[in-house]
Design a protein around this motif. Structure first.
Motif, PDB file in Angstrom:
ATOM      1  N   GLU A   1    -100.375 122.995  62.755  1.00  0.00           N
ATOM      2  CA  GLU A   1     -99.582 121.779  62.892  1.00  0.00           C
ATOM      3  C   GLU A   1     -99.038 121.362  61.539  1.00  0.00           C
ATOM      4  OE1 GLU A   1    -101.089 118.480  65.180  1.00  0.00           O
ATOM      5  OE2 GLU A   1    -102.516 119.822  66.150  1.00  0.00           O
ATOM      6  N   PRO A   2     -97.919 120.747  61.478  1.00  0.00           N
ATOM      7  CA  PRO A   2     -96.969 120.476  62.548  1.00  0.00           C
ATOM      8  C   PRO A   2     -96.190 121.744  62.903  1.00  0.00           C
ATOM      9  CG  PRO A   2     -96.098 119.686  60.479  1.00  0.00           C
ATOM     10  CD  PRO A   2     -97.480 120.211  60.200  1.00  0.00           C
TER      11      PRO A   2
ATOM     12  N   GLU B   1     -94.312 118.087  71.985  1.00  0.00           N
ATOM     13  CA  GLU B   1     -95.617 117.737  71.426  1.00  0.00           C
ATOM     14  C   GLU B   1     -96.691 117.766  72.499  1.00  0.00           C
ATOM     15  OE1 GLU B   1     -95.063 114.032  69.358  1.00  0.00           O
ATOM     16  OE2 GLU B   1     -94.378 115.078  67.542  1.00  0.00           O
TER      17      GLU B   1
ATOM     18  N   LYS C   1     -98.445 117.781  66.739  1.00  0.00           N
ATOM     19  CA  LYS C   1     -97.184 117.310  66.155  1.00  0.00           C
ATOM     20  C   LYS C   1     -96.170 118.454  66.080  1.00  0.00           C
ATOM     21  CE  LYS C   1     -98.364 113.105  64.775  1.00  0.00           C
ATOM     22  NZ  LYS C   1     -97.683 111.912  65.117  1.00  0.00           N
ATOM     23  N   CYS C   2     -94.914 118.116  66.295  1.00  0.00           N
ATOM     24  CA  CYS C   2     -93.817 119.082  66.210  1.00  0.00           C
ATOM     25  C   CYS C   2     -92.719 118.526  65.317  1.00  0.00           C
ATOM     26  CB  CYS C   2     -93.232 119.366  67.580  1.00  0.00           C
ATOM     27  SG  CYS C   2     -94.300 120.273  68.687  1.00  0.00           S
TER      28      CYS C   2
END
Length: 110
Positions: free
Chosen positions: A24-25, A50, A56-57
């Motif tokens: 992540e992200p 997400e 998280k993206c």
């Protein structure tokens, strides 16, 4: 059915984390057709991704994708505006290439 899909995506993401070092992200490269579907269906792409990835993206596009959307004309103006709002991933192309080729080149890099 939704429970099975959720379990499958979690297992797949876990596999990629362990074997390929994903973390992540998550950096997600978006192209024109994906943005069009999200706008047509009124989907919040970041929230959905997400949820699918379970973390998280960060959403990105490239200058080649934005250039291709710009060439399509006024019919795709909303897509162009959305694509311009996203941060740009440096694709390294001096001249604009097709979006599919640009994504392939970006994924081929370490």
């Amino acid at each position: 059915m939704k429970v099975k899909i959720g379990k499958l995506s979690k297992k797949t993401i876990q596999y990629y984390k362990i074997n390929f070092g994903f973390f992540e992200p998550f950096k997600v490269l978006l192209d024109g057709p994906f943005l069009k579907k999200c706008i047509d269906k009124k989907i919040n792409s970041k929230a959905k991704l997400e949820k699918i990835f379970g973390g998280k993206c960060q959403l990105y596009t490239t200058s080649c994708i934005v250039g291709e959307l710009n060439e399509l004309g006024d019919e795709f103006r909303v897509l162009l505006i959305e694509a311009k709002r996203l941060p740009k991933h440096k694709c390294g192309h001096t001249n604009q290439v097709e979006a599919s080729q640009c994504i392939k080149d970006c994924l081929g890099k370490e």
